[in-house]
Design an enzyme around this catalytic site. Structure first.
Site, PDB file in Angstrom:
ATOM      1  CB  ALA A 150       2.990  31.307  16.164  1.00 38.78           C
ATOM      2  CB  ALA A 151      -0.717  34.138  16.803  1.00 40.72           C
ATOM      3  CG  MET A 152      -0.654  40.222  13.621  1.00 36.98           C
ATOM      4  SD  MET A 152       0.901  40.868  14.305  1.00 36.98           S
ATOM      5  CE  MET A 152       0.411  42.552  14.708  1.00 36.98           C
ATOM      6  CG  ASN A 169      -4.130  41.783  13.435  1.00 42.34           C
ATOM      7  OD1 ASN A 169      -3.136  42.438  13.191  1.00 42.34           O
ATOM      8  ND2 ASN A 169      -4.390  40.627  12.839  1.00 42.34           N
ATOM      9  CG  HIS A 203       3.173  35.938  22.861  1.00 44.35           C
ATOM     10  ND1 HIS A 203       4.495  36.004  23.193  1.00 44.35           N
ATOM     11  CD2 HIS A 203       3.007  36.843  21.857  1.00 44.35           C
ATOM     12  CE1 HIS A 203       5.106  36.914  22.449  1.00 44.35           C
ATOM     13  NE2 HIS A 203       4.222  37.432  21.613  1.00 44.35           N
ATOM     14  CD  GLU A 204       0.115  36.474  19.383  1.00 43.89           C
ATOM     15  OE1 GLU A 204      -0.077  37.666  19.082  1.00 43.89           O
ATOM     16  OE2 GLU A 204       1.218  35.911  19.255  1.00 43.89           O
ATOM     17  CG  HIS A 250       1.200  41.221  21.835  1.00 43.81           C
ATOM     18  ND1 HIS A 250       2.217  42.071  22.188  1.00 43.81           N
ATOM     19  CD2 HIS A 250       1.812  40.147  21.256  1.00 43.81           C
ATOM     20  CE1 HIS A 250       3.382  41.544  21.842  1.00 43.81           C
ATOM     21  NE2 HIS A 250       3.161  40.373  21.276  1.00 43.81           N
ATOM     22  CD  GLU A 260       6.365  40.874  19.900  1.00 45.31           C
ATOM     23  OE1 GLU A 260       6.060  39.841  20.531  1.00 45.31           O
ATOM     24  OE2 GLU A 260       5.652  41.348  18.998  1.00 45.31           O
TER      25      GLU A 260
END
Length: 997
Positions: free
Chosen positions: A459-461, A463, A495-496, A499, A518
């Site tokens: 869904a996404a990363m 970085n 969520h991202e 992170h 996570e």
């Protein structure tokens, strides 16, 4: 001294050129001209003196000498290895894996065997006798200790630490190749002649090692790729000295792959023209496919990236562009600012021709002009919103520049033009401000880019500074997107962004604690969404259904595993990225926050992030920090002792509360592991269910017909305990695990169950008026969040009115070419229409799927196609799903799973899965979650003895590394079969009886 060479502009490297170059090198392995070749040349043999021979004999002898010299020279040239790795490393890059050398040199070295050193080389090396002796001694030492050589071990050796990478890339988008030059500054911790770092699927052209400009270079004896552990090994002529710094320079090239990991390519169509882009996905172990690096989380370093590309493209990376150098031939090189300390898997770049929209945050960054320290935090606005400092205003006295942080969203030009990224951009700005306030630690980079790409494995990363999203999880068209779609987009972004703190700023030491990042990000999906939409009450309500209840189903299986599980090597990493890490991790964090108290928990997180920022941390670091936070408010709980039982054991307990018939006001509380099937073979056969024990924060409240007590907490640490409850009277009932904040189930004796039921049915007055008003308000509002669920159930169970409405809406759309279907029920109407109506409707939906450019609409149209009752159409769709030009790679899995959920397609999907497994595993095997999602989705509804046998037989033939997913699948299907056998007929009898009455 480091090699300084001016490199001419090279033409684009094609696979054909790479293969030709490798063929030339493999065919002729001589040394380049220079002092090395001279040192390694053959030595003339001394002739006998004072021999008188006939002229013919002299002539014959001369010819013999010349022949001997020629043979000797050829032998030397064939045996001596030179420092250019292309002659000793793997051949041309290819999509399936590393290239290889021909002949004996291709064989990888075994345990204790030094690679690339044939026996005949010993005599030919001449001046390298000392190095050879060292190698033999090291080889004997490894064999004596029964150790693997450094390159064959599952983890990198610890004798080197990277400090800084200077990475220069040239991207050739016309033939999907790239070349690179990486310079790594290394710190030596322990003396060694070996440099071992990760590199995979690339062609190494050259390698150099230098100490500094004064001391000069360190001679490279040999170098090679070792595919088994995906490393590149540089063997030096002498050991690197402790506490010295060295520079490692590697020149290489590789493909921009047509897959989903490493540096890969994607495409989209604009105005009938297909356009390409290149983007990276490095987590967890794929940075090594894009540049040689120390690809483990613990090896944090700074990075300076430069990307050369055609001027028709733009490039992005973690940091802003410092300078761009334009060339006359239509190329440009973007030089990016240096990153802070970070792990390799959070590095990112992209080459694309997207456009963007931007905003700025209220808080900004401060850069110190005098010192090259990393920018810290400042406010650029007063509390009333007026500017405190203008953009890039200099404070000459203190040497400070204060600039606001830019937030940009990059996407296809047509999506930007329609405003599809505006929602994501606006909530991102608000969320950065929320997290900065909650954590009291600023977002640490001067910018954050959100990149929406057509193809991505997840869904996404997250970085750092360049978060990448698949389009369906960030682009939103307000005119056609439903509330449920908006919620999905919101939670992925929440969520991202979490992170950026838990993951990017503070990174787990190793993958066994992946839940540390996570689990927190998944928990804050609900906390952050509550900040944006307080009325949705996500953390207290939807968390229970979407996270807690769902993961407890999974964790109640005998095939479950602990949230922290040992990871020995790269092949073990995939199995730790599952719902246990995400959802159980989030549930344990929620339990922790509740028994600590939210304010103390928040204070502990602030300390944890402050202490470990720009570094790595393990779970014990978090536990220790949280314990100290509790001590500061006068509480003494050993968080590590408590939480180790929850994170290092699999499963969860069921608490049973029994009244004591002999003693008033005393209850008996017992705990045992909860397992759905007590007959199932446990994963760890040495540890029976009776061996599990947890320290459980049990919250309780006591009530009767007129009163309910305040909440209290009891710590349950033993198998069985007695506790006195002063307020517990004859007619009182007891309620445990208030608001389901604990990760456990609660059972009561029959008497308490009956009292609770009576209380709810006969006398609700015990609940206060204000609480009842809140319940009524919640009930009405929930009945409105539930409207679509009621419609969905009505259509699913064949309600005639629902079917008629769906058919009417679809027919109107087809005849008028205007879609008047309400946004929030479009997916239900599309699916119902496809299942009820003829093939023409399926073809109409298929046409709309191809023609629409709105990603949210595209998604539900594709899913609607799987609802057909026509098995021929379902088979056609399954076969089309593997065509990447028709269905994006990440969407093909959803097609297969949705067909499997269709009763008319379950067996078709199961058959398709088995027949195409090799293709599916090759495509998704390395991508986290994808294989496990596919295996679970296709098998979860299998429920016959024959299907169970088919599954077991299939696993015997094609398991190939997905052991954990297949093990869970077998346990699930066994449970389905057992339920069918025990309860199916009983259920049908009850239904028939109910329908009769």
């Amino acid at each position: 001294m480091a090699l300084e060479e001016k490199r001419e502009k090279r033409p684009p490297v094609t696979p054909m050129m790479i293969e030709e170059e490798a063929a030339l090198r493999n065919g002729s392995r001589g040394l380049p001209p220079g002092p090395w070749a001279e040192a390694a040349g053959p030595r003339p043999r001394t002739t006998e003196r004072h021999i008188a021979v006939h002229k013919r004999l002299v002539l014959v002898f001369a010819v013999s000498i010349l022949a001997l010299l020629a043979v000797t020279m050829i032998a030397v040239l064939l045996s001596v290895r030179f420092e250019e790795c292309g002659a000793a490393a793997d051949g041309p890059p290819r999509a399936g894996g590393n290239g290889s050398l021909s002949g004996a040199a291709r064989q990888p070295p075994g345990v204790g065997q030094l690679p690339g050193r044939p026996a005949e080389e010993e005599d030919a090396r001449g001046g390298e006798a000392t190095a050879e002796e060292k190698e033999e001694e090291e080889e004997e030492e490894w064999q004596r200790r029964r150790e693997l050589p450094p390159w064959a071990r599952p983890r990198l050796p610890r004798h080197l630490r990277p400090l800084h990478y200077n990475l220069m890339l040239s991207a050739f988008m016309e033939n999907f190749t790239f070349s690179g030059e990486v310079n790594v500054e290394l710190e030596v911790r322990n003396a060694s002649r070996y440099i071992v770092l990760h590199a995979h699927r690339m062609h190494i052209e050259a390698v150099r090692v230098a100490e500094d400009k004064l001391a000069g270079g360190v001679r490279v004896a040999r170098s090679f790729l070792y595919p088994q552990t995906q490393v590149f090994v540089v063997v030096l002529s002498r050991s690197l000295e402790v506490q010295r710094s060295y520079n490692l320079k590697i020149i290489y090239n590789a493909l921009i792959e047509n897959e989903l990991l490493g540096f890969f390519r994607s495409s989209y169509v604009l105005h009938g023209e297909r356009r390409f882009l290149g983007v990276t996905q490095f987590s967890p172990t794929h940075a090594r496919k894009a540049f040689p690096c120390f690809d483990e989380p613990i090896y944090k370093a700074t990075f300076k990236i430069s990307i050369r590309h055609q001027a028709t493209y733009l490039s992005l990376s973690n940091m802003p562009v410092e300078t761009s150098v334009f060339e006359e031939d239509g190329w440009v090189t973007d030089h990016f600012s240096q990153t802070p300390l970070m792990s390799t898997y959070y590095l990112a770049w992209a080459v694309c021709n997207f456009t963007y929209r931007e905003t700025v945050t209220k808080s900004g960054v401060v850069g110190l002009m005098a010192k090259k320290e990393y920018p810290e935090y400042c406010f650029v606005r007063n509390f009333d919103g007026t500017l405190l400092k203008s953009i890039a205003e200099k404070d000459s006295e203190n040497g400070i520049i204060c600039t606001p942080k830019e937030v940009r969203l990059y996407a296809r030009p047509d999506a930007i033009r329609r405003g599809s990224g505006d929602y994501a951009l606006n909530i991102t700005r608000r969320l950065i401000e929320f997290y900065e306030d909650y954590f009291k630690v600023p977002y640490s980079l001067p910018k954050l880019d959100l990149l929406a790409v057509p193809k991505h494995p997840y869904a996404a990363m997250e970085n750092w500074g360049l978060s990448v999203f698949v389009e369906q999880r960030i682009l939103l068209d307000p005119s056609i997107s439903s509330i449920s779609y908006l919620l999905d987009v919101t939670m992925v972004i929440v969520h991202e962004l979490c992170h950026q703190w838990f993951g990017d700023l503070v990174t787990p030491v190793w993958w066994e604690d992946v839940w540390l990042k996570e689990g927190f990000a998944h928990y804050f999906e609900f906390v952050g969404t509550d900040y944006l939409y307080p009325g949705w009450n996500m953390e207290k309500q939807r968390f229970l259904t979407d996270v807690l209840h769902e993961v407890m189903l999974l964790d109640g299986l005998a095939s479950s595993h602990p949230v922290s599980q040992e990871v020995q090597q790269a092949t073990d990493i995939d199995r730790v990225f599952d719902w246990i890490a995400y959802k159980k991790g989030a549930a344990l964090i929620r339990m922790l926050a509740n028994f600590m108290g939210h304010s103390v928990f928040q204070m502990g997180l602030q300390d944890y992030l402050t202490i470990h920022k720009y570094g790595n941390a393990a779970r014990n670091d978090l536990w220790n920090t949280l314990s100290k936070a509790l001590k500061r408010v006068g509480k003494s709980v050993n968080i590590q002792e408590v939480m180790d039982q929850w994170t290092l054991q699999m499963g969860y307990p069921v608490i049973t509360i029994l009244g004591n018939e002999t003693t008033d006001n005393v209850i008996v509380i017992s705990q045992e592991r909860f397992v759905y099937d007590s007959d199932a073979k446990p994963k760890d056969s040495a540890l029976g269910d009776n061996s599990y024990l947890w320290q459980i924060p049990l919250t309780i409240a006591v009530g009767n017909t007129s009163h309910i007590s305040s909440e209290a907490i009891i710590w349950v640490s033993n198998k069985s305990e007695h506790h006195r409850i002063p307020a517990l009277e004859e007619a009182s009932w007891l309620l445990g695990n208030i608001n389901q904040t604990g990760y456990f189930r609660v059972n009561y004796d029959i008497r308490n169950w009956r009292l609770l039921i009576n209380q709810l049915t006969r006398n609700h007055e015990v609940i206060s008026v204000s609480n009842r008003a809140g319940l009524i308000d919640d009930a009405f509002n929930l009945a409105r969040e539930l409207r679509r669920e009621v419609i969905m159930l009505a259509c699913s169970f064949g309600n005639k009115h629902c079917h008629q409405q769906a058919a009417t809406l679809i027919s109107d759309w087809i005849s008028s070419n205007r879609n008047r279907i309400p946004l929030n029920v479009r997916d239900i109407v599309y699916c119902t229409g496809v299942s009820l109506m003829d093939e023409d409707v399926w073809e109409f939906i298929w046409m709309k799927f191809h023609s629409t450019t709105a990603v949210s609409e595209k998604k539900i149209l594709l899913e609607a196609l799987t609802c057909s009752d026509d098995r021929n159409l379902l088979n056609r769709l399954l076969n089309l799903s593997l065509n990447s030009e028709v269905v994006l790679d990440q969407d093909a899995i959803d097609v297969i799973i949705h067909v499997a959920r269709n009763p008319h397609g379950r067996d078709l999907a199961w058959k398709f899965f088995r027949e195409k497994w090799k293709i599916l595993n090759a495509r998704y095997g390395e991508a986290l979650f994808m294989n496990s999602k596919l295996i679970s989705g296709v098998t979860e509804f299998l429920n016959t003895e024959e299907e169970l046998r088919e599954l077991k037989n299939f696993i015997k033939s094609y398991e190939e590394g997905a052991a954990a997913s297949f093990s869970r699948a077998v346990e699930t299907v066994e449970a389905n079969v057992r339920w069918q056998r025990l309860y199916k007929e009983e259920l049908f009898q009850w239904l028939r009886k109910s329908l009769t009455h």
